[in-house]
Motif scaffolding. Sequence first.
Motif, PDB file in Angstrom:
ATOM      1  N   GLY A  83      28.857   8.814  17.638  1.00 43.13           N
ATOM      2  CA  GLY A  83      29.068   9.407  16.134  1.00 43.13           C
ATOM      3  C   GLY A  83      30.573   9.180  15.528  1.00 43.13           C
ATOM      4  O   GLY A  83      30.548   9.041  14.275  1.00 43.13           O
ATOM      5  N   ALA A  84      31.628   8.786  16.244  1.00 41.35           N
ATOM      6  CA  ALA A  84      32.670   8.346  15.708  1.00 41.35           C
ATOM      7  C   ALA A  84      32.796   6.926  15.032  1.00 41.35           C
ATOM      8  O   ALA A  84      33.035   6.940  13.904  1.00 41.35           O
ATOM      9  CB  ALA A  84      33.878   8.149  16.729  1.00 41.35           C
ATOM     10  N   GLY A 120      30.916  10.695  22.400  1.00 40.68           N
ATOM     11  CA  GLY A 120      31.445  10.872  20.951  1.00 40.68           C
ATOM     12  C   GLY A 120      31.515   9.591  20.261  1.00 40.68           C
ATOM     13  O   GLY A 120      31.665   9.697  18.948  1.00 40.68           O
ATOM     14  N   LEU A 121      31.379   8.595  21.089  1.00 43.05           N
ATOM     15  CA  LEU A 121      31.991   7.353  20.628  1.00 43.05           C
ATOM     16  C   LEU A 121      30.794   6.748  19.507  1.00 43.05           C
ATOM     17  O   LEU A 121      31.387   6.078  18.405  1.00 43.05           O
ATOM     18  CB  LEU A 121      31.925   6.112  21.676  1.00 43.05           C
ATOM     19  CG  LEU A 121      32.710   5.112  21.886  1.00 43.05           C
ATOM     20  CD1 LEU A 121      34.139   5.676  21.338  1.00 43.05           C
ATOM     21  CD2 LEU A 121      32.855   4.519  23.105  1.00 43.05           C
ATOM     22  N   THR A 129      29.085   8.473  26.521  1.00 44.36           N
ATOM     23  CA  THR A 129      29.653   7.801  25.468  1.00 44.36           C
ATOM     24  C   THR A 129      30.586   8.817  24.807  1.00 44.36           C
ATOM     25  O   THR A 129      31.614   8.533  24.031  1.00 44.36           O
ATOM     26  CB  THR A 129      28.890   7.150  24.411  1.00 44.36           C
ATOM     27  OG1 THR A 129      27.705   8.084  24.237  1.00 44.36           O
ATOM     28  CG2 THR A 129      28.042   5.953  24.833  1.00 44.36           C
TER      29      THR A 129
END
Lengths: 162, 162
Positions: free
Chosen positions: B36-37, B33-34, B31
């Motif tokens: 966290g974003a 960083g998706l 993913t």
Amino acid sequence: MPDEALVALAERLQGICLGRSLTVGVAESCTGGLIGAAITSVPGSSAYFLGSLVTYADDAKVELLDVPRSTIESHGAVSAQAAMAMATGARERLHATTAVGVTGIAGPDGGTPAKPVGLTYIALAGPAEVEVRRLVLAGDRAAVREAAAAAALAWLIEASEA
Amino acid sequence: MPDEALVALAERLQGICLGRSLTVGVAESCTGGLIGAAITSVPGSSAYFLGSLVTYADDAKVELLDVPRSTIESHGAVSAQAAMAMATGARERLHATTAVGVTGIAGPDGGTPAKPVGLTYIALAGPAEVEVRRLVLAGDRAAVREAAAAAALAWLIEASEA
């Protein structure tokens, strides 16, 4: 899915890094993973992208990126000094050629007269030196975060092409 | 900007975690960083979200999340064992109440008959135990990544409500 503008920047960065055998690491605070998400939206990114340390809590910045606690206490987590330490820490922890560190105030809360919403520090740590830039980005939380991510990716491109 | 469905899940997670004083950490591979974003797209997320370790390279999984190198060598970076070690590592490194770890094959390349594109392992490490789920997600790279992030957020909600 990250914004198309971010994906286009990530595609450019990947082309340059693969051509020059460069690796990239990231340390993110206000962008929260957006830079890593944009980079990894491009197939084949694992050939140059090592990882992103999304350190939202101050303790994570200290423990995972070796940002000195005294830096956060003296200058704040949103400061040129913190951004530089984040980029340096990400470069070392991830063993990357180049790393970028981003810390800012995305809003809508958390701004002060001295540190308004939109204030963002981006640092770039390369083999020879660490540099930092101060930006004041306009717009709402989403716009500030996207603009910060775009500026970080653009600087990685600029540094990788140099 | 993350997908609206992810942001809606992140808003729900934040409401539950703030109400129960829970903290959350994340370890992301496919993913990128998706997760966290999506979490940090919601204002106020710093009150419960500590960070996400986006470990794209195997060395980063080993060094930053304490995934045993032998686990990656024996079972692969996309395995139930790796996901469980990632979640456990993120929970410990970030000092979180609960952490989720996600590793999978987002495609379009990298699939094999035994490990097809879309194969995703999600592990959840809480105070008492670590559990893992195996999913085979449909669609292109973007769809697989979004579905993996959504499943991770949904499981964090489920665990936080329990």
